[in-house]
Design a protein around this motif. Sequence first.
Motif, PDB file in Angstrom:
ATOM      1  N   SER A 201       4.379  -0.360  -1.669  1.00  0.00           N
ATOM      2  CA  SER A 201       4.956   0.417  -0.506  1.00  0.00           C
ATOM      3  C   SER A 201       6.126   1.151  -0.834  1.00  0.00           C
ATOM      4  CB  SER A 201       5.385  -0.791   0.514  1.00  0.00           C
ATOM      5  OG  SER A 201       6.390  -1.514  -0.022  1.00  0.00           O
ATOM      6  N   VAL A 202       6.510   2.276  -0.170  1.00  0.00           N
ATOM      7  CA  VAL A 202       7.526   3.204  -0.490  1.00  0.00           C
ATOM      8  C   VAL A 202       8.740   2.916   0.430  1.00  0.00           C
ATOM      9  CG1 VAL A 202       5.987   5.077  -1.316  1.00  0.00           C
ATOM     10  CG2 VAL A 202       6.541   4.736   1.117  1.00  0.00           C
ATOM     11  N   PRO A 203      10.020   3.131  -0.033  1.00  0.00           N
ATOM     12  CA  PRO A 203      11.052   2.783   0.653  1.00  0.00           C
ATOM     13  C   PRO A 203      11.179   3.332   2.174  1.00  0.00           C
ATOM     14  CG  PRO A 203      11.740   3.281  -1.404  1.00  0.00           C
ATOM     15  CD  PRO A 203      10.129   3.689  -1.483  1.00  0.00           C
ATOM     16  N   ALA A 204      10.666   4.645   2.247  1.00  0.00           N
ATOM     17  CA  ALA A 204      10.878   5.371   3.485  1.00  0.00           C
ATOM     18  C   ALA A 204      10.135   6.350   3.613  1.00  0.00           C
ATOM     19  CB  ALA A 204      12.427   6.154   3.435  1.00  0.00           C
ATOM     20  N   ASN A 205       9.688   6.780   4.923  1.00  0.00           N
ATOM     21  CA  ASN A 205       8.708   8.087   5.013  1.00  0.00           C
ATOM     22  C   ASN A 205       9.173   9.398   5.169  1.00  0.00           C
ATOM     23  OD1 ASN A 205       6.346   9.256   5.674  1.00  0.00           O
ATOM     24  ND2 ASN A 205       6.326   8.676   7.876  1.00  0.00           N
ATOM     25  N   VAL A 206       9.550   9.694   3.696  1.00  0.00           N
ATOM     26  CA  VAL A 206      10.397  11.042   3.579  1.00  0.00           C
ATOM     27  C   VAL A 206       9.475  11.799   2.698  1.00  0.00           C
ATOM     28  CG1 VAL A 206      12.614  10.023   3.915  1.00  0.00           C
ATOM     29  CG2 VAL A 206      11.692  10.102   1.817  1.00  0.00           C
ATOM     30  N   PRO A 207       9.861  13.310   2.439  1.00  0.00           N
ATOM     31  CA  PRO A 207       9.155  14.168   1.670  1.00  0.00           C
ATOM     32  C   PRO A 207       9.041  13.554   0.038  1.00  0.00           C
ATOM     33  CG  PRO A 207      10.216  15.388   3.324  1.00  0.00           C
ATOM     34  CD  PRO A 207      10.722  14.107   3.495  1.00  0.00           C
ATOM     35  N   ASN A 223      -5.969   8.322 -15.108  1.00  0.00           N
ATOM     36  CA  ASN A 223      -6.648   8.766 -13.983  1.00  0.00           C
ATOM     37  C   ASN A 223      -7.102   7.785 -12.767  1.00  0.00           C
ATOM     38  OD1 ASN A 223      -8.739  10.682 -12.780  1.00  0.00           O
ATOM     39  ND2 ASN A 223     -10.402   9.032 -13.037  1.00  0.00           N
ATOM     40  N   LEU A 224      -6.791   8.000 -11.551  1.00  0.00           N
ATOM     41  CA  LEU A 224      -6.823   7.251 -10.355  1.00  0.00           C
ATOM     42  C   LEU A 224      -8.395   7.387  -9.958  1.00  0.00           C
ATOM     43  CD1 LEU A 224      -3.475   8.091  -8.750  1.00  0.00           C
ATOM     44  CD2 LEU A 224      -3.835   6.553 -10.632  1.00  0.00           C
ATOM     45  N   SER A 225      -9.010   6.169  -9.763  1.00  0.00           N
ATOM     46  CA  SER A 225     -10.559   6.485  -9.236  1.00  0.00           C
ATOM     47  C   SER A 225     -10.494   6.024  -7.870  1.00  0.00           C
ATOM     48  CB  SER A 225     -11.316   5.382 -10.148  1.00  0.00           C
ATOM     49  OG  SER A 225     -10.831   4.110  -9.903  1.00  0.00           O
ATOM     50  N   ARG A 226      -9.369   5.588  -7.400  1.00  0.00           N
ATOM     51  CA  ARG A 226      -9.371   5.328  -5.784  1.00  0.00           C
ATOM     52  C   ARG A 226      -8.017   5.312  -5.441  1.00  0.00           C
ATOM     53  NH1 ARG A 226      -9.260   0.676  -2.213  1.00  0.00           N
ATOM     54  NH2 ARG A 226      -8.778  -0.524  -3.768  1.00  0.00           N
ATOM     55  N   ILE A 227      -7.603   6.004  -4.381  1.00  0.00           N
ATOM     56  CA  ILE A 227      -6.180   5.762  -3.570  1.00  0.00           C
ATOM     57  C   ILE A 227      -6.497   5.471  -1.867  1.00  0.00           C
ATOM     58  CG2 ILE A 227      -5.881   8.057  -3.379  1.00  0.00           C
ATOM     59  CD1 ILE A 227      -2.920   7.491  -3.374  1.00  0.00           C
ATOM     60  N   GLU A 228      -6.097   4.415  -1.468  1.00  0.00           N
ATOM     61  CA  GLU A 228      -6.337   4.139  -0.050  1.00  0.00           C
ATOM     62  C   GLU A 228      -4.943   3.593   0.680  1.00  0.00           C
ATOM     63  OE1 GLU A 228      -9.030   2.897   3.097  1.00  0.00           O
ATOM     64  OE2 GLU A 228      -9.353   3.647   1.308  1.00  0.00           O
ATOM     65  N   SER A 229      -4.797   4.288   1.790  1.00  0.00           N
ATOM     66  CA  SER A 229      -3.658   3.962   2.592  1.00  0.00           C
ATOM     67  C   SER A 229      -4.047   2.903   3.621  1.00  0.00           C
ATOM     68  CB  SER A 229      -3.011   5.095   3.205  1.00  0.00           C
ATOM     69  OG  SER A 229      -3.897   5.773   4.181  1.00  0.00           O
ATOM     70  N   ARG A 230      -2.906   1.980   3.787  1.00  0.00           N
ATOM     71  CA  ARG A 230      -3.068   0.815   4.954  1.00  0.00           C
ATOM     72  C   ARG A 230      -1.774   0.706   5.682  1.00  0.00           C
ATOM     73  NH1 ARG A 230      -6.634   0.004   7.630  1.00  0.00           N
ATOM     74  NH2 ARG A 230      -6.103  -2.336   8.091  1.00  0.00           N
ATOM     75  N   LEU A 236       4.792   1.954  13.170  1.00  0.00           N
ATOM     76  CA  LEU A 236       3.978   3.352  13.250  1.00  0.00           C
ATOM     77  C   LEU A 236       4.072   4.344  12.135  1.00  0.00           C
ATOM     78  CD1 LEU A 236       1.214   4.381  14.617  1.00  0.00           C
ATOM     79  CD2 LEU A 236       2.805   5.528  16.040  1.00  0.00           C
ATOM     80  N   GLY A 237       3.111   4.710  11.218  1.00  0.00           N
ATOM     81  CA  GLY A 237       3.594   5.876  10.348  1.00  0.00           C
ATOM     82  C   GLY A 237       3.945   5.133   9.003  1.00  0.00           C
TER      83      GLY A 237
END
Length: 281
Positions: A201-207, A223-230, A236-237
């Motif tokens: 997870s990231v600390p904040a939803n920022v650029p 190489n990343l063979s898969r990236i998925e967000s949950r 929200l967000g």
Amino acid sequence: MSISIAHLGPSGTYAEAAAVAYANWLIQKKGQQSFLCPYPSIAQTLQAAATGQVDLAVVPVENSLEGSVTMTLDTLWRLDTLQVQQALVLPISHALLSCAGSLEAIETVYSHPQALAQCQEWLDKFLPSVQLVPMNSTTEALGYLETDSTAGAISSLRAAQLYNLPILASPINDYPCNHTRFWVLSLQPSPGGDRTSLAFSVPANVPGALAKPLQVFAERNINLSRIESRPTKRSLGEYLFFIDLEAEANEPLVKSALTELADHAETLKIFGCYSILNIDS
């Protein structure tokens, strides 16, 4: 001493087929006997392994047509203790089982949401007016079929044999190249291999919040063979990110990437380093 393997039940599910394949592999490669333990949901299957009720859990993580199995990802993030021992890739071929005399007689079709989605085009073409009912597994509803001649279920040919049920159509998945990747998980340390799976997870939803963590792999040509967000389920967000690396976690470049990633992440979880076993049938 036999190893206990949890899987999504009842008998006849694709998860059971994957568990059987892994059990056979254990016998052939390690001479290790095992026995299967069905559970009514993916979450309960994983919980059984996380609490030591069983030695291993076999769960679906990704399908080639419908993408990630979100219940698996969400539960693994929450449990925080299981390590991937092996990945299994299993071909999936769906069949429509029913005691109805014809397709026209079917009013309701039951199955797991993934199976329903993998057959959506076929259902729209041949059964456009039926009610689709999601179940916990592809075999949970098979008991309804003998008492309801207007019901059908999407399941496997193996399930049809196990429960002695008629097959009205097969295969019915929308695309012939249909495969599901399963993970074998336990409380034991991951054995190593050429794939590494993690989530953060990231600390904040920022650029740049996601760009910076991903850059640590790009800079090292990993190489990343898969990236998925949950969703984090906090707000929200806000999202978690699940990543598969085509690399061994103990390689110096990967170790340094993970060390730097931890500086950019709020929380980092390594699910394991493992190899992939392809199952022919």
